[in-house]
Design a protein around this motif. Structure first.
Motif, PDB file in Angstrom:
ATOM      1  N   THR A 349       0.826  -1.210   0.000  1.00  0.00           N
ATOM      2  CA  THR A 349       0.000   0.000   0.000  1.00  0.00           C
ATOM      3  C   THR A 349       0.858   1.257   0.000  1.00  0.00           C
ATOM      4  O   THR A 349       0.553   2.234  -0.699  1.00  0.00           O
ATOM      5  N   GLY A 350       1.933   1.245   0.761  1.00  0.00           N
ATOM      6  CA  GLY A 350       2.818   2.402   0.790  1.00  0.00           C
ATOM      7  C   GLY A 350       3.455   2.658  -0.565  1.00  0.00           C
ATOM      8  O   GLY A 350       3.470   3.803  -1.057  1.00  0.00           O
ATOM      9  N   LEU A 376      -4.313   6.150   2.295  1.00  0.00           N
ATOM     10  CA  LEU A 376      -3.570   6.830   3.346  1.00  0.00           C
ATOM     11  C   LEU A 376      -4.292   6.764   4.684  1.00  0.00           C
ATOM     12  O   LEU A 376      -3.659   6.652   5.741  1.00  0.00           O
ATOM     13  N   ARG A 377      -5.597   6.818   4.659  1.00  0.00           N
ATOM     14  CA  ARG A 377      -6.346   6.671   5.911  1.00  0.00           C
ATOM     15  C   ARG A 377      -6.184   5.260   6.468  1.00  0.00           C
ATOM     16  O   ARG A 377      -6.086   5.073   7.682  1.00  0.00           O
ATOM     17  N   TRP A 378      -6.154   4.275   5.568  1.00  0.00           N
ATOM     18  CA  TRP A 378      -5.929   2.899   6.034  1.00  0.00           C
ATOM     19  C   TRP A 378      -4.543   2.789   6.657  1.00  0.00           C
ATOM     20  O   TRP A 378      -4.378   2.201   7.736  1.00  0.00           O
ATOM     21  N   LEU A 379      -3.542   3.362   5.989  1.00  0.00           N
ATOM     22  CA  LEU A 379      -2.190   3.328   6.534  1.00  0.00           C
ATOM     23  C   LEU A 379      -2.127   4.026   7.892  1.00  0.00           C
ATOM     24  O   LEU A 379      -1.521   3.510   8.839  1.00  0.00           O
ATOM     25  N   ALA A 380      -2.736   5.194   7.987  1.00  0.00           N
ATOM     26  CA  ALA A 380      -2.703   5.939   9.250  1.00  0.00           C
ATOM     27  C   ALA A 380      -3.289   5.121  10.386  1.00  0.00           C
ATOM     28  O   ALA A 380      -2.789   5.155  11.520  1.00  0.00           O
ATOM     29  N   GLY A 381      -4.323   4.352  10.091  1.00  0.00           N
ATOM     30  CA  GLY A 381      -4.955   3.524  11.113  1.00  0.00           C
ATOM     31  C   GLY A 381      -4.134   2.329  11.533  1.00  0.00           C
ATOM     32  O   GLY A 381      -4.441   1.692  12.546  1.00  0.00           O
ATOM     33  N   LEU A 423       6.278   8.563   4.439  1.00  0.00           N
ATOM     34  CA  LEU A 423       6.528   9.437   3.303  1.00  0.00           C
ATOM     35  C   LEU A 423       5.252   9.639   2.485  1.00  0.00           C
ATOM     36  O   LEU A 423       4.952  10.757   2.052  1.00  0.00           O
ATOM     37  N   ALA A 424       4.510   8.562   2.275  1.00  0.00           N
ATOM     38  CA  ALA A 424       3.251   8.685   1.534  1.00  0.00           C
ATOM     39  C   ALA A 424       2.295   9.639   2.244  1.00  0.00           C
ATOM     40  O   ALA A 424       1.641  10.476   1.603  1.00  0.00           O
ATOM     41  N   LEU A 425       2.212   9.539   3.566  1.00  0.00           N
ATOM     42  CA  LEU A 425       1.357  10.452   4.326  1.00  0.00           C
ATOM     43  C   LEU A 425       1.861  11.888   4.219  1.00  0.00           C
ATOM     44  O   LEU A 425       1.074  12.827   4.042  1.00  0.00           O
ATOM     45  N   PHE A 433      -2.920  13.962   8.853  1.00  0.00           N
ATOM     46  CA  PHE A 433      -1.892  12.973   9.170  1.00  0.00           C
ATOM     47  C   PHE A 433      -0.684  13.559   9.901  1.00  0.00           C
ATOM     48  O   PHE A 433       0.332  12.886  10.047  1.00  0.00           O
ATOM     49  N   ILE A 434      -0.776  14.802  10.337  1.00  0.00           N
ATOM     50  CA  ILE A 434       0.385  15.440  10.978  1.00  0.00           C
ATOM     51  C   ILE A 434       0.881  14.632  12.176  1.00  0.00           C
ATOM     52  O   ILE A 434       2.083  14.403  12.345  1.00  0.00           O
ATOM     53  N   GLY A 435      -0.044  14.181  13.019  1.00  0.00           N
ATOM     54  CA  GLY A 435       0.362  13.397  14.190  1.00  0.00           C
ATOM     55  C   GLY A 435       1.062  12.115  13.812  1.00  0.00           C
ATOM     56  O   GLY A 435       2.081  11.744  14.422  1.00  0.00           O
ATOM     57  N   ASN A 436       0.544  11.412  12.791  1.00  0.00           N
ATOM     58  CA  ASN A 436       1.180  10.172  12.329  1.00  0.00           C
ATOM     59  C   ASN A 436       2.601  10.438  11.848  1.00  0.00           C
ATOM     60  O   ASN A 436       3.533   9.680  12.144  1.00  0.00           O
TER      61      ASN A 436
END
Length: 673
Positions: A349-350, A376-381, A423-425, A433-436
């Motif tokens: 995914t990345g 990106l939302r999936w990755l963040a989670g 990097l993707a975020l 996604f700043i916190g991630n």
């Protein structure tokens, strides 16, 4: 429409597109490529087709996950596990056996990667699995495999993991495997061998294996199938099981092991019980639900078999989940099936997201943007923050912030995956996604080893003497820093340093490490991808992100090396043979879309968008794009463990070529519109 003047070109003449000629669709007659040419619309069409097809494969939850194929060792071990447990699914066994037979080399052996030489350990397991599945030993494919094994000294010459399997199935005596008592769990941290000193994959595989080996478990093997015919010397008479131990340190450790085996009867029962309980507790805490222990096949199987030995009943919820975790690795295709060593959704995914971001950086297509937002939302989670992890052994005060490789692997976040996902975020520039991103930055900076480099899961995992112990014949007991992972961290942190100068010392130290790792001819080794092309791509992308000047001598040397390895068809290719023979690095009998894309991305990052080698590589990708919009590479494209275990990421020939074509378009044709 492109002006076709190819008929005016003398046959065999070498030429290329200049920037101005590309704008006018004319051709200049002064460089190193002979072949068909393309217009900007051709390039756009290829990118759009690949992009559309990639988006169509996205899961509704936002992720991509492609098959991750290994050699026949893993599917063979699945059949052997069924016979160990007496849990034989005949229909599934038939499908797996069909898959195994189809992978055999003409000489009867089984390779570690497609097109590779035969490997005795893989061939022994494949033979045993096929015999378990009912194949007649007189059949041509079985006879050829057996003859090949015997010609190389027989099954006694197989590696440690294969010999442990043979001991469990009562085919060799236990003296034929390393002495690994469960009491290892009680050793203090200062002792030369301790779990904290080996890699994550070694820990998860070894702990349940301590139980199986200590108690000399016996496979149920309901059909009493053996492979005595694979031994040159009868197993009970064999005296040379450890021929692979050649160094003075290894021989010393082997002598100590033999002494320990003699003294084993003196170990008090309460000590053995205490160690067994500790081992059981250790792997139970890390069972990882439906993703399995370590989220890797071998560790899962060892844990499942150890649970059975320890008396955990078949209807126990944890045992049922442990088996389900293994079964989720199966891939069935019609009348064949195989078992993956693990799955790679975060990695896939990345990388897919990075390719789509490159493809859509100017267009901002609504469909692509929606796909990226979902991914990106999936990755963040999936970011791991407060979960316990073995990485805290080295960094106890470092807050979480990494990503695992798999759907779930909370104890073992992966530095490489973290850099790609973060990097993707970051490239999305979405404040959501700043916190991630901040957590990932802190975590990656904190995982740097003392030498400036990065390992995949651990920091400063450099106890190289442990690779001399008899168990470590695979040479992959550790997780030391490597150039490719380090470069990926540089790729991410380099994008952050403008606003976060506190990362400059980390970046500078990493650059110094990478300079030191460069080979004399200009390339870099690729630990997690095949091989020097992959490593060189990794570092040049990292250097670009960190602001290393394009005219830097290290970059110029790497560019010269890449150009020297381009094949006559305009592509690049590299075989896994380069892990065994460094003289073959950067070389292969055929070009691949994957390695051509990596070489192009590396050259583009070094400012080479106008060179003839890049144009020839772009033409290679355009010529070899399939009707479905993707590319098709048959080769295995990454090691699990160099020289021992190789992988084929089925997504690499899908998103890397898209990424390369898009980067090229953005570098050149956007300036001509």
């Amino acid at each position: 429409m492109r002006t076709d003047i190819s008929s005016l070109i003398p046959k065999g003449h070498k030429f290329r597109l200049s920037r101005q000629a590309a704008q006018l669709n004319f051709i200049r007659l002064d460089s190193a490529y002979t072949g068909p040419f393309y217009s900007p619309s051709t390039l756009d069409s290829a990118i759009n087709q690949a992009k559309t097809q990639l988006i169509s494969l996205q899961n509704q939850n936002g992720y991509w996950v492609f098959e991750l194929e290994a050699d026949c060792t893993i599917p063979s071990e699945y059949i052997l596990m069924m016979h160990y447990m007496d849990e034989i699914d005949e229909a599934l066994q038939t499908k797996i056996a069909n898959f195994i037979r189809a992978q055999q080399n003409p000489d009867g052996s089984y390779p570690l990667y497609k097109g590779g030489a035969g490997d005795i350990s893989c061939t022994v397991k494949a033979y045993y699995a096929m015999k378990m599945a009912g194949d007649n030993t007189g059949a041509a494919h079985m006879s050829k495999a057996r003859d090949w094994i015997l010609a190389r000294g027989g099954a006694a010459r197989a590696n440690v993991f294969t010999r442990i399997m043979l001991a469990i199935f009562e085919q060799i005596p236990w003296r034929g495997v390393p002495f690994m008592p469960v009491e290892i769990m009680l050793l203090p941290k200062w002792f030369p061998f301790h779990l904290d000193k080996v890699s994550y994959w070694s820990r998860t595989v070894m702990v349940p294996l301590f139980i199986l080996c200590t108690y000399k478990v016996k496979a149920r093997n309901p059909h009493h199938i053996g492979v005595a015919e694979l031994f040159v010397t009868p197993p009970d008479q064999e005296t040379n099981y450890f021929a692979h131990v050649k160094t003075p340190l290894g021989k010393t450790i082997l002598a100590l092991e033999r002494m320990g085996r003699l003294l084993e009867p003196l170990i008090p029962g309460f000590i053995r019980s205490k160690a067994t309980v500790k081992a059981h507790q250790w792997f139970t805490e890390r069972l990882n639900g439906y993703d399995g222990l370590g989220a890797i096949f071998t560790a899962m199987v060892n844990a499942y078999e150890a649970m059975d030995y320890l008396g955990i009943p078949p209807n126990n919820e944890r045992r049922l989940i442990a088996k389900e975790a293994i079964d989720r690795l199966l891939v069935a295709n019609g009348d064949t099936a195989y078992c993956q060593p693990c799955v790679s959704p975060v990695w896939d995914t990345g990388l897919a997201s990075l390719a789509l971001q490159e493809a859509d950086c100017h267009e901002r297509n609504p469909q692509t943007q929606q796909a990226l937002k979902s991914a990106l939302r999936w990755l963040a989670g999936k970011q791991l923050t407060d979960e316990p992890g073995d990485w805290r052994i080295q960094r106890p005060n470092l807050p979480g912030g990494g990503w695992a490789f798999q759907f779930g692997n909370s104890y073992y976040p992966d530095v490489d995956d973290t850099a790609v996902a973060a990097l993707a975020l970051a490239q999305s520039e979405d404040r959501e996604f700043i916190g991630n991103i901040e957590r990932a930055s802190t975590w990656i900076a904190g995982m740097q080893s003392k030498n400036g480099g990065y390992g995949a899961f651990d920091a400063d995992n450099n106890y190289h003497y442990l690779n001399h112990i008899p168990f470590a014949d695979h040479g992959a007991l550790l997780d030391p820093p490597t150039a490719d992972v380090s470069a990926r961290c540089l790729m991410f942190l380099g994008k952050r340093v403008a606003r976060h100068p506190e990362y400059r010392p980390v970046i500078d130290k990493c650059i110094a490490y990478l300079r030191n790792e460069q080979e004399a001819d200009g390339c870099w080794f690729g630990r997690w991808g095949t091989n020097y092309i992959y490593g060189t791509w990794s570092v040049l992308i990292g250097f670009e992100s960190a602001g290393v000047a394009k005219y830097d001598p290290a970059i110029r040397k790497a560019v010269a090396w890449l150009k020297s390895k381009q094949r006559d068809d305009g592509g690049w290719g590299e075989s896994n043979h380069s892990y065994h023979d460094t003289h073959s690095r950067g070389e292969c009998n055929t070009s691949t879309a994957f390695q051509t894309a990596l070489a192009l991305l590396a050259l583009l990052s070094a400012g080479e968008s106008d060179c003839s080698e890049v144009e020839a590589g772009i033409n290679y990708l355009l010529r070899n794009q399939q009707a479905d919009g993707f590319w098709k590479d048959e080769s295995f494209n990454a090691p699990g463990f160099p020289k021992v275990f190789y992988l084929k990421y089925h997504g690499y020939d899908k998103f890397f070529p898209l990424w390369a074509l898009s980067r090229y378009r953005n570098e050149r044709f956007s300036r001509l519109l």
